[in-house]
Design a protein around this motif. Sequence first.
Motif, PDB file in Angstrom:
ATOM      1  N   MET A  79       0.794  -1.120  -0.166  1.00 15.32           N
ATOM      2  CA  MET A  79      -0.006  -0.218  -0.065  1.00 15.32           C
ATOM      3  C   MET A  79       0.722   1.146   0.008  1.00 15.32           C
ATOM      4  SD  MET A  79      -3.009   1.615  -0.157  1.00 15.32           S
ATOM      5  CE  MET A  79      -4.249   0.474   0.154  1.00 15.32           C
ATOM      6  N   ASP A  80       1.911   1.246   0.810  1.00 11.98           N
ATOM      7  CA  ASP A  80       2.657   2.485   0.988  1.00 11.98           C
ATOM      8  C   ASP A  80       3.404   2.610  -0.551  1.00 11.98           C
ATOM      9  OD1 ASP A  80       2.134   3.073   3.727  1.00 11.98           O
ATOM     10  OD2 ASP A  80       4.165   2.188   4.383  1.00 11.98           O
ATOM     11  N   LEU A  83       0.332   4.233  -2.685  1.00 17.88           N
ATOM     12  CA  LEU A  83       0.256   5.752  -2.469  1.00 17.88           C
ATOM     13  C   LEU A  83       1.307   6.853  -2.712  1.00 17.88           C
ATOM     14  CD1 LEU A  83      -1.268   5.012   1.126  1.00 17.88           C
ATOM     15  CD2 LEU A  83      -2.352   5.791  -0.731  1.00 17.88           C
ATOM     16  N   TYR A  94     -10.724   8.428  -2.375  1.00 17.42           N
ATOM     17  CA  TYR A  94      -9.803   7.246  -2.410  1.00 17.42           C
ATOM     18  C   TYR A  94     -10.376   6.065  -1.380  1.00 17.42           C
ATOM     19  CZ  TYR A  94      -6.505  10.713  -4.138  1.00 17.42           C
ATOM     20  OH  TYR A  94      -5.841  11.785  -4.941  1.00 17.42           O
ATOM     21  N   SER A  96      -9.803   2.157   0.026  1.00 18.69           N
ATOM     22  CA  SER A  96      -8.864   1.287   0.381  1.00 18.69           C
ATOM     23  C   SER A  96      -9.764   0.020   0.874  1.00 18.69           C
ATOM     24  CB  SER A  96      -7.995   1.652   1.412  1.00 18.69           C
ATOM     25  OG  SER A  96      -7.184   0.528   2.053  1.00 18.69           O
ATOM     26  N   ILE A 106      -3.640   6.383   5.292  1.00 19.66           N
ATOM     27  CA  ILE A 106      -3.706   6.817   4.242  1.00 19.66           C
ATOM     28  C   ILE A 106      -3.720   8.327   4.230  1.00 19.66           C
ATOM     29  CG2 ILE A 106      -5.139   6.890   2.116  1.00 19.66           C
ATOM     30  CD1 ILE A 106      -6.388   4.218   3.044  1.00 19.66           C
ATOM     31  N   ILE A 116     -11.228  10.054   1.970  1.00 16.90           N
ATOM     32  CA  ILE A 116     -10.900   8.507   2.215  1.00 16.90           C
ATOM     33  C   ILE A 116     -11.791   7.744   2.872  1.00 16.90           C
ATOM     34  CG2 ILE A 116      -8.969   7.199   3.154  1.00 16.90           C
ATOM     35  CD1 ILE A 116      -7.351   9.835   3.613  1.00 16.90           C
ATOM     36  N   ARG A 118     -12.657   3.461   3.858  1.00 23.53           N
ATOM     37  CA  ARG A 118     -12.131   2.062   4.120  1.00 23.53           C
ATOM     38  C   ARG A 118     -13.201   1.139   3.676  1.00 23.53           C
ATOM     39  NH1 ARG A 118      -9.015   0.577   9.571  1.00 23.53           N
ATOM     40  NH2 ARG A 118      -8.653  -1.259   8.213  1.00 23.53           N
TER      41      ARG A 118
END
Length: 272
Positions: A79-80, A83, A94, A96, A106, A116, A118
């Motif tokens: 993920m990092d 991003l 966004y 995730s 995030i 964002i 989730r």
Amino acid sequence: MSTNRSDRRIGFIGGGNMANAIINGLISAGFARGNILVSDKCVEKLAEYKKMGLNTTIENCEVEKNCGIVILAVKPQVMDAALSDLAGDCGKIYVSIAAGVTLARIAAKLGSDKKIVRAMPNTPLMVGCGMTILCRNDNVGDDELTAIEEIFAAAGDVARLDERYINVGMAMAASSPAYVYMMIEAMADAGVKHGLPLGIAQKLAAKAVEGSGKMVLDTGISPEQLRINVCSPGGTTIEAVETLENQGFAATINSAIDACIEKGNKMDGQSE
């Protein structure tokens, strides 16, 4: 998906199985294939999406640039890196689907002012019978969250939760198909032991699970009462139920869910 959102472009960073399930749900709901963009490092995977009539790219930043909704469909451990390819745009949403990646993590990469969400979907999305848990940060409005709900509702049902409960939701919905598959497998193995062909044994077990779930959802009757209704006094079913109780069936399920939640909480803590 409602008409006023049918022209909104949706991008997927990562084209794995879950992304594929969500995409197929969107297509089945009538979402335009040309409004879907997928990025992935695997060119063979992108070629398959291209055959489906979707737009593809190997550049994650192209998804962000061209889509109003960016679905981060990558594994937690990458993920990092994903991003880091993104600039962060206040006009985008966004989303995730990675376990153990918090809203705060995030936001730390994209900016605290970014929208964002989730999402914790489960694999039955692949057959249009999924369950997805959603939570959002304060930058996401009600209409925007509804737009995200519609994406996942195209292949199942959706529930909103505060982030503090997301790992409970994950244990109950996203991870739980594995527990159910174990039960189906065990039931089928027992049928085979007593002479049934494997295919028939699996079908009998799987249909029992499918039908039982539908009874709970459609009738509004509690699982406890439905269980009682099946158990005739002195009959065969109550004999089986008593055996499950004596063997600690409910306690084992509870312990499994507790372990799943604890692991999710640890992952969230590590990601902060």
